[in-house]
Design a protein around this motif. Structure first.
Motif, PDB file in Angstrom:
ATOM      1  N   GLY A 292       9.489   8.397   4.716  1.00 14.73           N
ATOM      2  CA  GLY A 292       8.381   8.170   3.789  1.00 14.73           C
ATOM      3  C   GLY A 292       8.835   7.477   2.520  1.00 14.73           C
ATOM      4  N   ALA A 293       9.995   7.884   1.996  1.00 13.81           N
ATOM      5  CA  ALA A 293      10.544   7.213   0.816  1.00 13.81           C
ATOM      6  C   ALA A 293      10.832   5.751   1.129  1.00 13.81           C
ATOM      7  N   ALA A 294      11.370   5.506   2.324  1.00 10.99           N
ATOM      8  CA  ALA A 294      11.669   4.137   2.739  1.00 10.99           C
ATOM      9  C   ALA A 294      10.384   3.323   2.854  1.00 10.99           C
ATOM     10  N   LEU A 295       9.373   3.893   3.488  1.00 10.54           N
ATOM     11  CA  LEU A 295       8.110   3.171   3.698  1.00 10.54           C
ATOM     12  C   LEU A 295       7.382   2.914   2.385  1.00 10.54           C
ATOM     13  N   ALA A 296       7.524   3.856   1.444  1.00 13.11           N
ATOM     14  CA  ALA A 296       6.899   3.647   0.141  1.00 13.11           C
ATOM     15  C   ALA A 296       7.506   2.437  -0.551  1.00 13.11           C
ATOM     16  N   ALA A 297       8.835   2.305  -0.464  1.00 15.29           N
ATOM     17  CA  ALA A 297       9.511   1.158  -1.074  1.00 15.29           C
ATOM     18  C   ALA A 297       9.120  -0.144  -0.374  1.00 15.29           C
ATOM     19  N   LEU A 298       9.024  -0.107   0.961  1.00 13.14           N
ATOM     20  CA  LEU A 298       8.688  -1.316   1.719  1.00 13.14           C
ATOM     21  C   LEU A 298       7.223  -1.718   1.533  1.00 13.14           C
ATOM     22  N   ARG A 299       6.365  -0.722   1.465  1.00  9.80           N
ATOM     23  CA  ARG A 299       4.927  -1.016   1.398  1.00  9.80           C
ATOM     24  C   ARG A 299       4.568  -1.808   0.147  1.00  9.80           C
ATOM     25  N   ALA A 300       5.328  -1.613  -0.907  1.00  2.90           N
ATOM     26  CA  ALA A 300       5.020  -2.292  -2.163  1.00  2.90           C
ATOM     27  C   ALA A 300       5.142  -3.805  -2.040  1.00  2.90           C
ATOM     28  N   THR A 301       6.000  -4.272  -1.131  1.00  2.00           N
ATOM     29  CA  THR A 301       6.231  -5.717  -1.026  1.00  2.00           C
ATOM     30  C   THR A 301       5.869  -6.314   0.329  1.00  2.00           C
ATOM     31  N   GLU A 302       5.913  -5.516   1.387  1.00  2.00           N
ATOM     32  CA  GLU A 302       5.639  -6.072   2.715  1.00  2.00           C
ATOM     33  C   GLU A 302       4.883  -5.066   3.584  1.00  2.00           C
ATOM     34  N   PRO A 303       3.670  -4.726   3.197  1.00  3.30           N
ATOM     35  CA  PRO A 303       2.898  -3.726   3.958  1.00  3.30           C
ATOM     36  C   PRO A 303       2.601  -4.156   5.382  1.00  3.30           C
ATOM     37  N   LEU A 320       2.238   2.858   9.450  1.00  2.00           N
ATOM     38  CA  LEU A 320       3.219   3.917   9.686  1.00  2.00           C
ATOM     39  C   LEU A 320       3.342   4.817   8.464  1.00  2.00           C
ATOM     40  N   ALA A 321       3.258   4.239   7.267  1.00  2.00           N
ATOM     41  CA  ALA A 321       3.333   5.045   6.044  1.00  2.00           C
ATOM     42  C   ALA A 321       2.175   6.037   5.987  1.00  2.00           C
ATOM     43  N   ASP A 322       0.976   5.586   6.324  1.00  2.00           N
ATOM     44  CA  ASP A 322      -0.194   6.475   6.303  1.00  2.00           C
ATOM     45  C   ASP A 322      -0.054   7.571   7.355  1.00  2.00           C
ATOM     46  N   TRP A 323       0.379   7.188   8.555  1.00  2.00           N
ATOM     47  CA  TRP A 323       0.535   8.181   9.620  1.00  2.00           C
ATOM     48  C   TRP A 323       1.592   9.218   9.244  1.00  2.00           C
ATOM     49  N   ALA A 324       2.732   8.735   8.755  1.00  2.00           N
ATOM     50  CA  ALA A 324       3.825   9.641   8.409  1.00  2.00           C
ATOM     51  C   ALA A 324       3.424  10.580   7.272  1.00  2.00           C
ATOM     52  N   ARG A 325       2.659  10.074   6.305  1.00  2.00           N
ATOM     53  CA  ARG A 325       2.225  10.925   5.186  1.00  2.00           C
ATOM     54  C   ARG A 325       1.313  12.038   5.678  1.00  2.00           C
ATOM     55  N   LEU A 347       7.725  18.054  -2.759  1.00  2.00           N
ATOM     56  CA  LEU A 347       8.809  17.190  -2.293  1.00  2.00           C
ATOM     57  C   LEU A 347       8.261  15.996  -1.513  1.00  2.00           C
ATOM     58  N   VAL A 348       7.253  16.256  -0.692  1.00  2.00           N
ATOM     59  CA  VAL A 348       6.635  15.165   0.080  1.00  2.00           C
ATOM     60  C   VAL A 348       5.981  14.162  -0.862  1.00  2.00           C
ATOM     61  N   ALA A 349       5.219  14.649  -1.825  1.00  2.00           N
ATOM     62  CA  ALA A 349       4.532  13.750  -2.751  1.00  2.00           C
ATOM     63  C   ALA A 349       5.535  12.903  -3.528  1.00  2.00           C
ATOM     64  N   ARG A 350       6.654  13.508  -3.924  1.00  2.00           N
ATOM     65  CA  ARG A 350       7.672  12.761  -4.666  1.00  2.00           C
ATOM     66  C   ARG A 350       8.271  11.655  -3.805  1.00  2.00           C
ATOM     67  N   ALA A 351       8.475  11.925  -2.525  1.00  4.45           N
ATOM     68  CA  ALA A 351       9.064  10.912  -1.636  1.00  4.45           C
ATOM     69  C   ALA A 351       8.182   9.680  -1.559  1.00  4.45           C
ATOM     70  N   TRP A 352       6.874   9.870  -1.502  1.00  6.63           N
ATOM     71  CA  TRP A 352       5.965   8.726  -1.357  1.00  6.63           C
ATOM     72  C   TRP A 352       5.768   7.961  -2.673  1.00  6.63           C
TER      73      TRP A 352
END
Length: 661
Positions: A292-303, A320-325, A347-352
């Motif tokens: 989720g932390a990875a997808l949050a970083a990626l989603r900002a530039t290449e959703p 995938l970010a929405d599903w994983a969340r 912890l989950v909210a912080r990761a996203w």
């Protein structure tokens, strides 16, 4: 007829020699059943503890509590039937049980409290040290985010180590992960740096601590250290036990935050089983949090970056970010209900909310400038090789000024670094040797050195660099008149990187070209076929024929794997079976077994039970003939699963039995 204690112990010991997985677990279950029905009672503790361990490390920790409870009850009834090893294993298992119970949200908090209290009482009565008890109190407090977590940590660290303490390789990583979580980053880094100088090893280390350390370095802006630690951690992951979900997730997070979205997505795709399962719900949630932390970083530039998944209904990073969340939130809520806090949800909210690092990590093993230099020097006709260099090498006539002694010394240093598990340092030396050899006109030698550099890059996940170097190496080998067997071996090794980069079609074409090249008659040195009346020519020709036939089988096996990657499973299974038969005819039993295994897996995935069973049985038999108990057990586990899914339980039981007979 009852078994003797010696016979029972011998069979149980054979179970413990098997690799963790379904085959070992079912063999351990069988030993417990045999002791229950036939005895002897003296072997019951050994059988039960073996089953507990099989469940814990075989990905079924939720099943371990029942045999563990039986083991404790047996200790209460007949402590005289426990030898020193049985006793130690019993008390050691308490640590697994308390920690594992916390990883299942369906286990009530009251049950965990009772088990922890029972552990403390029994340790005190037995006169054991209390370090393990202090550790488990900290683990339970940390899982809940309880107010006394910091105090529990300090109490654990202050309690003297004893025979039941966490293993010396694991403890620093456990301590550091908490220190990183609460912001004591410098302290955690110092602890791990000091520990790593001692080369600690166990079932999960040093892979786990390296995965923590790489992210700590990233947080501190120590990018070169983060990159080096990431590479080192990847190299150790393959040797670790368990699903290593946390470590794998942390590597994905580092890649995404470090500017390598392509690699992050490839790693998610390779480990996608962890998105939907793991050794425990907590293990799965840990993976989802880091992904989720990875997808949050990626989603900002290449959703819209595509992801290729078969287990999850998502085709892009954003989906995938929405599903994983959603999945992570549901798991977190279940844990928080059990724990009586909102710790896990926070912890989950912080990761996203994770963001990418300010600078990208340089993870290239084959530097980009080296690839550009090779490309810039290329003549339009042949990829990766200068036009002036495209002539056959003549080992007896090196070009003027060739530095052959330096090349030899450089290759020796590089080889030693590979032996010392430092491929990142070896790669530039192989590149240097390739450059010198090419300058001397020794194209085949240059190709060989470049292939070694490619292999270094490949094992460290630099598939772009590896693919470039393999492609150029292949060109140089062919231009230098190298033995087609050598070229074929390089092409086969390249196939893995090509497939990871989505270039399986091109790799398959190269494999087919190598097969055509090997179809031409050659002499023992790889050149055109010569006169047969030279002394010893017949023996050399026969040896050459055998080498060529083996390589053709290897290429068929490689083609089968590439076809499977391309989704052409029917063709892949046929090709794998053909390779297996060719290996078998030539007497290469281990290679044949691997190919039969592949064919069996493909048929099993297609739901073709009979051919799957036939090929898997051949693989089990083959690995048994070469005395590879580990691979034999892995194939047997798949065979057992196929048989049970087909309702052929008696045959499955027979397979489990022969593993320990």
């Amino acid at each position: 007829m009852s078994r003797t204690l010696e016979s029972a112990n011998r069979e149980i010991s054979r179970v413990r020699d098997l690799p963790y997985g379904l085959a070992r677990t079912q063999a351990a279950e069988r030993q417990v059943r045999l002791v229950d029905s036939e005895g002897p009672d003296d072997a019951r503790a050994y059988a039960l503890s073996t089953l507990v361990e099989a469940y814990v490390w075989g990905g079924e920790v939720d099943k371990a509590y029942v045999p563990f409870t039986r083991l404790v009850r047996w200790w209460d009834e007949r402590p005289d039937l426990f030898d020193e090893q049985d006793r130690h294993t019993l008390f050691w298992s308490f640590k697994w049980m308390v920690a594992n119970l916390t990883e299942f949200p369906t286990v009530p908090a009251a049950q965990i409290d009772r088990t922890l209290a029972d552990m403390e009482h029994r340790f005190a009565v037995a006169g054991n040290g209390m370090n393990a008890v202090a550790l488990q109190r900290f683990v339970w407090s940390r899982a809940r985010g309880a107010e006394d977590t910091a105090a529990a940590y300090e109490a654990w660290v202050a309690t003297p180590r004893d025979d039941f303490s966490q293993c010396e390789a694991c403890e620093p990583g456990d301590r550091a992960s908490y220190l990183f979580e609460v912001g004591r980053t410098d302290e955690g880094i110092r602890l791990l740096e000091r520990t790593l100088t001692e080369n600690p090893t166990c079932a999960t280390e040093p892979a786990d601590m390296l995965s923590h350390l790489q992210l700590a370095y990233l947080e501190e802006g120590r990018l070169a250290d983060a990159a080096a630690t990431h590479r080192r951690g990847l190299a150790h992951l393959a040797d670790s036990h368990g699903d290593m979900a946390g470590a794998r997730g942390r590597h994905v997070e580092l890649l995404a935050r470090g500017g390598h979205g392509d690699r992050a997505v490839r790693m998610i795709e390779a480990d996608q089983r962890l998105l939907t399962g793991g050794d425990s719900p907590d293990s799965r949630l840990t993976y989802l949090v880091h992904v989720g932390a990875a997808l949050a970083a990626l989603r900002a530039t290449e959703p819209g970056r595509p992801v290729r998944l078969t287990t999850v209904p998502a085709t892009t990073v954003a989906e995938l970010a929405d599903w994983a969340r959603a999945e992570a939130d549901a798991l977190a809520a279940a844990f928080d209900r059990r724990n009586g806090t909102d710790h896990v949800s926070r912890l989950v909210a912080r990761a996203w909310r994770t963001e990418a690092a300010p600078e990208a990590l340089d993870l290239a093993v084959i530097p980009a400038q080296a690839r550009r230099a090779g490309t810039d020097a290329t003549d339009g006709g042949v990829s990766g090789a200068p036009a002036s260099a495209l002539r056959p090498s003549d080992p007896g006539s090196p070009a003027p000024g060739a530095e052959l002694p330096d090349v030899t010394a450089t290759l020796l240093r590089a080889s030693q670094l590979v032996d010392d598990s430092d491929p990142a340092a070896a790669a530039p030396l192989y590149l240097e040797a390739a450059r010198h050899a090419e300058d001397a006109g020794l194209l085949a030698d240059a190709g060989s050195a470049l292939a070694e550099a490619a292999r270094c890059a490949q094992v460290l996940d630099d598939h772009e660099g590896a693919s470039w170097a393999y492609t150029r190496a292949t060109t140089l080998l062919r231009a230098g008149g190298a033995d087609p067997l050598l070229t074929a071996a390089v092409v086969r090794t390249h196939a893995r990187s090509a497939a990871d980069l989505g270039r399986a079609d091109a790799a398959l074409a190269e494999v087919e070209r190598c097969l055509d090249e090997l179809a031409a008659p050659t002499t023992a040195d790889g050149g055109p076929e010569g006169p047969a009346d030279v002394p010893g020519a017949a023996e050399l020709a026969e040896r050459r024929r055998a080498e060529v036939e083996r390589e053709r089988a290897e290429l068929d096996d490689c083609a089968a794997r590439l076809l499977a990657t391309l989704g052409r499973d029917g063709e892949a299974a046929t090709r794998a079976a053909a390779a297996a038969e060719a290996f078998g005819v030539a007497g290469h039993v281990a290679d044949a077994s691997h190919a039969f295994w592949l064919a069996g897996r493909l048929h099993a995935d297609a739901g073709a039970t009979d051919p799957a069973v036939e090929h898997l049985e051949s693989a089990v038999e083959g690995f048994g003939l070469v005395r590879d108990a580990g691979l034999r057990a892995q194939v047997a586990a798949l065979l057992i699963d196929v048989l049970r899914r087909a309702g052929r339980d008696r045959e499955a039981d027979d397979v489990a039995r022969v593993l320990t007979d």
